[in-house]
Design a protein around this motif. Sequence first.
Motif, PDB file in Angstrom:
ATOM      1  N   PHE A 118      -5.148  -4.050  -5.797  1.00 18.26           N
ATOM      2  CA  PHE A 118      -4.334  -2.957  -5.300  1.00 18.26           C
ATOM      3  C   PHE A 118      -3.098  -3.495  -4.587  1.00 18.26           C
ATOM      4  O   PHE A 118      -3.112  -4.608  -4.038  1.00 18.26           O
ATOM      5  CB  PHE A 118      -5.150  -2.086  -4.341  1.00 18.26           C
ATOM      6  CG  PHE A 118      -6.207  -1.255  -5.018  1.00 18.26           C
ATOM      7  CD1 PHE A 118      -5.972   0.076  -5.311  1.00 18.26           C
ATOM      8  CD2 PHE A 118      -7.432  -1.802  -5.370  1.00 18.26           C
ATOM      9  CE1 PHE A 118      -6.935   0.851  -5.938  1.00 18.26           C
ATOM     10  CE2 PHE A 118      -8.411  -1.044  -6.000  1.00 18.26           C
ATOM     11  CZ  PHE A 118      -8.164   0.285  -6.284  1.00 18.26           C
ATOM     12  N   ASP A 119      -2.054  -2.696  -4.575  1.00 20.01           N
ATOM     13  CA  ASP A 119      -0.829  -3.043  -3.851  1.00 20.01           C
ATOM     14  C   ASP A 119      -0.998  -2.540  -2.417  1.00 20.01           C
ATOM     15  O   ASP A 119      -0.745  -1.373  -2.117  1.00 20.01           O
ATOM     16  CB  ASP A 119       0.369  -2.378  -4.521  1.00 20.01           C
ATOM     17  CG  ASP A 119       1.689  -2.771  -3.860  1.00 20.01           C
ATOM     18  OD1 ASP A 119       1.673  -3.612  -2.946  1.00 20.01           O
ATOM     19  OD2 ASP A 119       2.734  -2.217  -4.253  1.00 20.01           O
ATOM     20  N   ILE A 120      -1.453  -3.434  -1.540  1.00 20.03           N
ATOM     21  CA  ILE A 120      -1.747  -3.071  -0.157  1.00 20.03           C
ATOM     22  C   ILE A 120      -0.767  -3.789   0.759  1.00 20.03           C
ATOM     23  O   ILE A 120      -0.720  -5.029   0.780  1.00 20.03           O
ATOM     24  CB  ILE A 120      -3.201  -3.425   0.206  1.00 20.03           C
ATOM     25  CG1 ILE A 120      -4.159  -2.565  -0.640  1.00 20.03           C
ATOM     26  CG2 ILE A 120      -3.472  -3.216   1.690  1.00 20.03           C
ATOM     27  CD1 ILE A 120      -5.613  -2.910  -0.464  1.00 20.03           C
ATOM     28  N   GLN A 121       0.012  -3.017   1.515  1.00 18.19           N
ATOM     29  CA  GLN A 121       1.062  -3.582   2.354  1.00 18.19           C
ATOM     30  C   GLN A 121       0.860  -3.155   3.813  1.00 18.19           C
ATOM     31  O   GLN A 121       0.565  -1.985   4.090  1.00 18.19           O
ATOM     32  CB  GLN A 121       2.437  -3.110   1.885  1.00 18.19           C
ATOM     33  CG  GLN A 121       2.755  -3.436   0.435  1.00 18.19           C
ATOM     34  CD  GLN A 121       2.910  -4.918   0.188  1.00 18.19           C
ATOM     35  OE1 GLN A 121       3.328  -5.662   1.077  1.00 18.19           O
ATOM     36  NE2 GLN A 121       2.597  -5.356  -1.024  1.00 18.19           N
ATOM     37  N   GLU A 122       1.048  -4.105   4.724  1.00 22.07           N
ATOM     38  CA  GLU A 122       0.905  -3.787   6.147  1.00 22.07           C
ATOM     39  C   GLU A 122       2.051  -2.884   6.604  1.00 22.07           C
ATOM     40  O   GLU A 122       3.197  -3.060   6.186  1.00 22.07           O
ATOM     41  CB  GLU A 122       0.888  -5.075   6.976  1.00 22.07           C
ATOM     42  CG  GLU A 122       0.567  -4.841   8.443  1.00 22.07           C
ATOM     43  CD  GLU A 122       0.338  -6.126   9.215  1.00 22.07           C
ATOM     44  OE1 GLU A 122      -0.070  -6.039  10.386  1.00 22.07           O
ATOM     45  OE2 GLU A 122       0.563  -7.219   8.651  1.00 22.07           O
ATOM     46  N   ILE A 123       1.742  -1.931   7.471  1.00 21.65           N
ATOM     47  CA  ILE A 123       2.776  -1.053   8.019  1.00 21.65           C
ATOM     48  C   ILE A 123       3.016  -1.408   9.487  1.00 21.65           C
ATOM     49  O   ILE A 123       2.160  -1.985  10.151  1.00 21.65           O
ATOM     50  CB  ILE A 123       2.424   0.443   7.856  1.00 21.65           C
ATOM     51  CG1 ILE A 123       1.153   0.797   8.629  1.00 21.65           C
ATOM     52  CG2 ILE A 123       2.268   0.787   6.379  1.00 21.65           C
ATOM     53  CD1 ILE A 123       0.845   2.294   8.612  1.00 21.65           C
TER      54      ILE A 123
END
Length: 294
Positions: A118-123
């Motif tokens: 999955f494309d999981i990015q920290e916010i």
Amino acid sequence: MERKDYIATIQELLKGRNEEFDKADVERIRLIRHKDSRKEKNIGGKIYENSLYDIYLYENDAFMTYQSEQLVKKFKNVDYIVSFIGEESTSSRFVGVYKNYGVLHMLPDYKGESLARFDIQEISGFELLKERVIIAWNNPVQWLQHYNEMPVIRIDRGLMENNLPVFVRYEDVMLSYTQLKTIINSNNPEWKSRLESCNCIYLILDKSNGKQYVGSTYNTKGIWGRWSEYAKNGHGDDVELKKCIDSDPKYAEKNFQWCILETLPIKILQDQAIERESLYKRKLGTRIYGHNKN
């Protein structure tokens, strides 16, 4: 009024720090606790033998890959994950809030189940809390949970300060050459006071090939006294380590890592320290398979 036996819930601490996250559907938020006791972990097609905690600290790209590879059925209806690293018992350290942008690509099925990266990015917005907030994880069997309330049991200094590990325990010390040099050259007061207070049996790991070097300290300046010599040149005049650095001046910076196997009294006699050192050399086979030659 009911008396709380905890500081707050993780939900209370996260609220008001990112507007988009605040407006998210709580049914599409998950809490995830990473704790993997397997000796070998296949991450992105590469085998890692160190702990997941160390992977997070020192090989964060690999940790992000590990976190992003999930069963499709677990993550297909998830917009955000609130991520934790498992520590002792049920305690879990907060390491960030991440947005799920969907499947990047499918991976080979895992035990008959669809697996994807999955494309999981920290916010942003949670930097003040990251690595500092410790919660008690309800129901440790369930590593992935809905956005259930979890009590905050501790807020500490975190894992790093000024790009250096925070000193916690001697058993947790694990320093790269760059970190060791920075600690010694800056005369870091916290590290200096701890390392001057005792001697030790230490290990230097050569990460390029897995070879180990075992040494001991037995002087009035303790670990600090001996490790100051390593900070000067990376080899501390140890013959085999010097050969490595002679072949590549950046060898220590790229490959060496210092840790403490056992603490020893500050007034220990040289013979006693060397006796303990020899025991570890036999245990770990560093004379035959490592960088020790005596």
